[in-house]
Scaffold this motif. Structure first.
Motif, PDB file in Angstrom:
ATOM      1  N   PHE A 128     -10.833   4.585  -1.410  1.00 13.49           N
ATOM      2  CA  PHE A 128      -9.475   4.664  -2.375  1.00 13.49           C
ATOM      3  C   PHE A 128      -8.655   3.526  -2.407  1.00 13.49           C
ATOM      4  O   PHE A 128      -8.588   2.845  -1.489  1.00 13.49           O
ATOM      5  N   LEU A 129      -9.417   2.438  -3.754  1.00 12.07           N
ATOM      6  CA  LEU A 129      -8.430   0.999  -3.449  1.00 12.07           C
ATOM      7  C   LEU A 129      -8.085   0.888  -4.429  1.00 12.07           C
ATOM      8  O   LEU A 129      -7.674   1.714  -5.857  1.00 12.07           O
ATOM      9  N   PRO A 130      -6.107   1.229  -4.072  1.00  9.77           N
ATOM     10  CA  PRO A 130      -5.396   1.842  -4.823  1.00  9.77           C
ATOM     11  C   PRO A 130      -5.327  -0.183  -6.039  1.00  9.77           C
ATOM     12  O   PRO A 130      -5.796  -1.101  -5.870  1.00  9.77           O
ATOM     13  N   ALA A 131      -4.415  -0.209  -7.135  1.00 15.81           N
ATOM     14  CA  ALA A 131      -4.580  -0.789  -7.792  1.00 15.81           C
ATOM     15  C   ALA A 131      -3.228  -2.206  -7.954  1.00 15.81           C
ATOM     16  O   ALA A 131      -2.303  -2.424  -6.411  1.00 15.81           O
ATOM     17  N   SER A 132      -3.156  -2.739  -8.206  1.00 16.46           N
ATOM     18  CA  SER A 132      -2.593  -4.773  -7.775  1.00 16.46           C
ATOM     19  C   SER A 132      -1.394  -4.123  -8.188  1.00 16.46           C
ATOM     20  O   SER A 132      -0.974  -4.496  -7.874  1.00 16.46           O
ATOM     21  N   ASP A 133      -1.288  -3.663  -9.477  1.00 14.10           N
ATOM     22  CA  ASP A 133      -0.064  -3.119  -9.057  1.00 14.10           C
ATOM     23  C   ASP A 133       0.883  -1.810  -8.913  1.00 14.10           C
ATOM     24  O   ASP A 133       0.677  -1.887  -8.086  1.00 14.10           O
ATOM     25  N   ASP A 134       2.146  -1.560  -8.876  1.00 11.05           N
ATOM     26  CA  ASP A 134       3.215  -0.232  -8.614  1.00 11.05           C
ATOM     27  C   ASP A 134       3.250   0.772  -9.108  1.00 11.05           C
ATOM     28  O   ASP A 134       4.027   1.873  -8.601  1.00 11.05           O
ATOM     29  N   ASP A 135       1.669   0.952  -9.808  1.00 14.55           N
ATOM     30  CA  ASP A 135       1.735   2.333 -10.839  1.00 14.55           C
ATOM     31  C   ASP A 135       0.852   3.805 -10.233  1.00 14.55           C
ATOM     32  O   ASP A 135       1.382   4.488 -11.099  1.00 14.55           O
ATOM     33  N   GLY A 136       0.428   2.841  -8.501  1.00 14.58           N
ATOM     34  CA  GLY A 136      -0.011   3.998  -8.294  1.00 14.58           C
ATOM     35  C   GLY A 136      -1.590   4.260  -8.765  1.00 14.58           C
ATOM     36  O   GLY A 136      -1.291   5.420  -8.289  1.00 14.58           O
ATOM     37  N   GLY A 137      -2.306   3.775  -9.312  1.00 13.58           N
ATOM     38  CA  GLY A 137      -3.379   4.104  -9.626  1.00 13.58           C
ATOM     39  C   GLY A 137      -4.335   3.369  -9.693  1.00 13.58           C
ATOM     40  O   GLY A 137      -4.001   3.207  -7.380  1.00 13.58           O
ATOM     41  N   GLY A 138      -5.543   3.170  -9.245  1.00 11.19           N
ATOM     42  CA  GLY A 138      -6.796   3.007  -8.372  1.00 11.19           C
ATOM     43  C   GLY A 138      -8.027   3.458  -8.496  1.00 11.19           C
ATOM     44  O   GLY A 138      -7.925   4.573  -9.328  1.00 11.19           O
ATOM     45  N   ARG A 139      -8.841   3.308  -8.050  1.00 12.81           N
ATOM     46  CA  ARG A 139     -10.578   3.814  -8.373  1.00 12.81           C
ATOM     47  C   ARG A 139     -11.001   4.254  -7.108  1.00 12.81           C
ATOM     48  O   ARG A 139     -10.698   3.662  -5.887  1.00 12.81           O
ATOM     49  N   TRP A 140     -11.827   5.010  -6.604  1.00 15.16           N
ATOM     50  CA  TRP A 140     -12.946   5.663  -5.752  1.00 15.16           C
ATOM     51  C   TRP A 140     -13.575   4.685  -5.756  1.00 15.16           C
ATOM     52  O   TRP A 140     -14.404   4.289  -6.831  1.00 15.16           O
ATOM     53  N   HIS A 141     -14.302   4.036  -4.326  1.00 13.65           N
ATOM     54  CA  HIS A 141     -15.810   3.591  -4.554  1.00 13.65           C
ATOM     55  C   HIS A 141     -16.336   4.698  -3.424  1.00 13.65           C
ATOM     56  O   HIS A 141     -15.948   4.750  -2.648  1.00 13.65           O
ATOM     57  N   LEU A 142     -17.140   4.935  -4.318  1.00 13.99           N
ATOM     58  CA  LEU A 142     -18.097   6.184  -3.430  1.00 13.99           C
ATOM     59  C   LEU A 142     -19.852   6.024  -2.896  1.00 13.99           C
ATOM     60  O   LEU A 142     -20.153   5.379  -4.468  1.00 13.99           O
ATOM     61  N   ASN A 143     -20.293   6.734  -2.122  1.00 11.58           N
ATOM     62  CA  ASN A 143     -21.628   6.785  -1.724  1.00 11.58           C
ATOM     63  C   ASN A 143     -22.477   7.684  -2.705  1.00 11.58           C
ATOM     64  O   ASN A 143     -21.336   8.596  -3.409  1.00 11.58           O
ATOM     65  N   ALA A 144     -23.153   6.899  -3.038  1.00 11.75           N
ATOM     66  CA  ALA A 144     -24.235   8.511  -3.764  1.00 11.75           C
ATOM     67  C   ALA A 144     -24.161   9.932  -2.909  1.00 11.75           C
ATOM     68  O   ALA A 144     -24.377  10.841  -4.174  1.00 11.75           O
ATOM     69  N   ASN A 145     -24.315   9.666  -1.830  1.00 10.52           N
ATOM     70  CA  ASN A 145     -24.584  10.966  -1.256  1.00 10.52           C
ATOM     71  C   ASN A 145     -22.834  12.169  -1.817  1.00 10.52           C
ATOM     72  O   ASN A 145     -22.749  12.784  -0.599  1.00 10.52           O
ATOM     73  N   VAL A 146     -22.120  11.534  -2.794  1.00  8.52           N
ATOM     74  CA  VAL A 146     -20.386  12.346  -2.292  1.00  8.52           C
ATOM     75  C   VAL A 146     -20.528  13.190  -3.925  1.00  8.52           C
ATOM     76  O   VAL A 146     -20.957  11.992  -4.757  1.00  8.52           O
ATOM     77  N   PRO A 147     -20.594  14.317  -3.723  1.00 11.83           N
ATOM     78  CA  PRO A 147     -21.015  15.427  -4.723  1.00 11.83           C
ATOM     79  C   PRO A 147     -19.914  14.315  -5.704  1.00 11.83           C
ATOM     80  O   PRO A 147     -18.730  14.749  -5.559  1.00 11.83           O
ATOM     81  N   GLN A 148     -20.043  13.755  -6.980  1.00 12.65           N
ATOM     82  CA  GLN A 148     -19.106  13.749  -7.872  1.00 12.65           C
ATOM     83  C   GLN A 148     -18.278  15.249  -8.294  1.00 12.65           C
ATOM     84  O   GLN A 148     -16.896  16.022  -8.571  1.00 12.65           O
ATOM     85  N   GLU A 149     -18.755  17.018  -8.170  1.00 12.73           N
ATOM     86  CA  GLU A 149     -18.003  17.935  -8.492  1.00 12.73           C
ATOM     87  C   GLU A 149     -17.454  18.564  -7.312  1.00 12.73           C
ATOM     88  O   GLU A 149     -16.857  19.667  -7.650  1.00 12.73           O
ATOM     89  N   GLY A 150     -17.739  18.028  -6.534  1.00 15.69           N
ATOM     90  CA  GLY A 150     -17.053  18.478  -5.049  1.00 15.69           C
ATOM     91  C   GLY A 150     -17.855  18.925  -3.970  1.00 15.69           C
ATOM     92  O   GLY A 150     -19.063  19.445  -4.762  1.00 15.69           O
ATOM     93  N   TRP A 151     -16.768  19.406  -3.272  1.00 14.31           N
ATOM     94  CA  TRP A 151     -18.177  20.522  -1.978  1.00 14.31           C
ATOM     95  C   TRP A 151     -17.086  21.525  -1.261  1.00 14.31           C
ATOM     96  O   TRP A 151     -16.252  21.416  -1.307  1.00 14.31           O
ATOM     97  N   THR A 152     -18.268  22.238  -0.578  1.00 13.60           N
ATOM     98  CA  THR A 152     -17.578  23.461  -0.576  1.00 13.60           C
ATOM     99  C   THR A 152     -16.651  23.609   1.489  1.00 13.60           C
ATOM    100  O   THR A 152     -17.196  22.409   1.977  1.00 13.60           O
ATOM    101  N   GLN A 153     -15.184  23.750   1.607  1.00 13.09           N
ATOM    102  CA  GLN A 153     -14.883  23.688   2.823  1.00 13.09           C
ATOM    103  C   GLN A 153     -13.649  24.785   2.768  1.00 13.09           C
ATOM    104  O   GLN A 153     -13.994  25.633   2.102  1.00 13.09           O
ATOM    105  N   HIS A 154     -13.995  24.938   4.417  1.00 14.50           N
ATOM    106  CA  HIS A 154     -13.041  26.697   5.024  1.00 14.50           C
ATOM    107  C   HIS A 154     -12.124  26.165   5.294  1.00 14.50           C
ATOM    108  O   HIS A 154     -12.082  24.887   6.385  1.00 14.50           O
TER     109      HIS A 154
END
Length: 298
Positions: A60-86
């Motif tokens: 996760f790369l934060p935005a350059s301002d102080d508003d708390g934004g940013g975006r993810w840079h993900l590899n293709a193997n990370v499911p966009q819909e999520g994955w199961t954990q316990h």
């Protein structure tokens, strides 16, 4: 009268199957969520990392301002819909969200265990989870035998919590799923003269209710805690309050509980939540807390 301990304590989340803080430093942290590794910003990691070359499935790369934004840079193997954990008896979906977290808060592990330990000798205890989010904490308490009321202002979060209940085979458990403003709901419960054995409070710094209500922690926490104090009685067991990402002291929220819950007796304690780093055993602080317990058993 409540006994107050202002000797700060630590509640530590150690490495485990669902989550591990692998390494940290230089304002970042490397974490393992199930089978995936992620890098996220962490201003409190002021030390140098143990390893210089981190391998991760996303960052996760934060935005350059102080508003708390940013975006993810993900590899293709990370499911966009999520994955199961316990987590113990609970099965749930973890996911990279736009808010930099992953749809649950693994540092709450010792909190759920502490509440469960206070309720373990009770049958069909009544617990309230305000700001319940995706329901992992609700399901953790339900799995231990409590009847739950789960409240969150986000329809999306409550829907995710219901989905997690289905994944956990807990759809038949006595859980009420409520989309509502937490403060308004608690005030109505007071007017209804309801009571609870345990209350979990995990409020955000800022939020909006389903009807546009504005939640500001510094302004709205005190009246909410006052309502919660009226939902507990001489037979109740515990209340746990966590506070994240604000300029507030554990002593301050401990004093708030002292004022609002003094009539219940028992013990009020304060401290910090922390995650233990796997690489060196360093403790990374995540939140402050104040908790009340009656000390009663049946």
């Amino acid at each position: 009268m409540a006994e107050v301990s202002f000797q700060p304590g630590l509640m530590i989340s150690d490495p485990r199957a669902d989550y591990t803080l692998v390494d940290s430093g230089d304002g970042r942290k490397l974490e393992r969520y199930g089978d995936f590794h992620f890098i996220r910003p962490e201003p409190q990691a002021m030390w140098a990392p143990h390893e210089s070359d981190w391998q991760a499935d996303g960052e996760f790369l934060p935005a350059s301002d102080d508003d708390g934004g940013g975006r993810w840079h993900l590899n293709a193997n990370v499911p966009q819909e999520g994955w199961t954990q316990h987590w113990e008896e609970v099965t749930f979906t973890a996911q990279c969200t736009p808010f930099r977290h992953l749809a649950y808060f693994p540092d709450m592990d010792p909190v759920w265990r502490w509440i469960r330990s206070n309720m373990e000798d009770m049958e069909a205890s009544q617990a309230l989870n305000l700001f319940g989010y995706t329901g992992v904490g609700t399901l953790a308490l339900s799995a231990a035998g409590s009847n739950l009321v789960h409240v969150d202002a986000s329809k999306k979060s409550v829907s995710a919590a219901r989905d997690n209940a289905a994944l956990s085979c807990m759809t038949e458990r006595p859980i009420r799923w409520i989309i509502d403003d937490a403060a308004k709901f608690a005030a109505r419960e007071v007017r209804r003269e309801r009571r609870y054995d345990a209350i979990l409070l995990d409020p955000p710094k800022y939020g909006r209710g389903p009807d546009g209500e504005i939640w500001r922690l510094e302004e709205d926490l005190a009246p909410l805690v006052e309502s919660c104090g009226k939902l507990l009685d001489e037979n109740s067991r515990c209340l746990f309050l966590t506070v994240y990402a604000v300029r507030m002291s554990a002593l301050a929220i401990g004093s708030l509980l002292q004022e609002k819950l003094l009539h219940l007796g028992g013990t009020i304690e304060v401290g910090e939540l922390a995650v233990r780093e796997q690489a060196r055993g360093l403790l990374l602080p995540t939140a402050i807390y104040a908790r009340w317990s009656s000390g009663k058993t049946t």
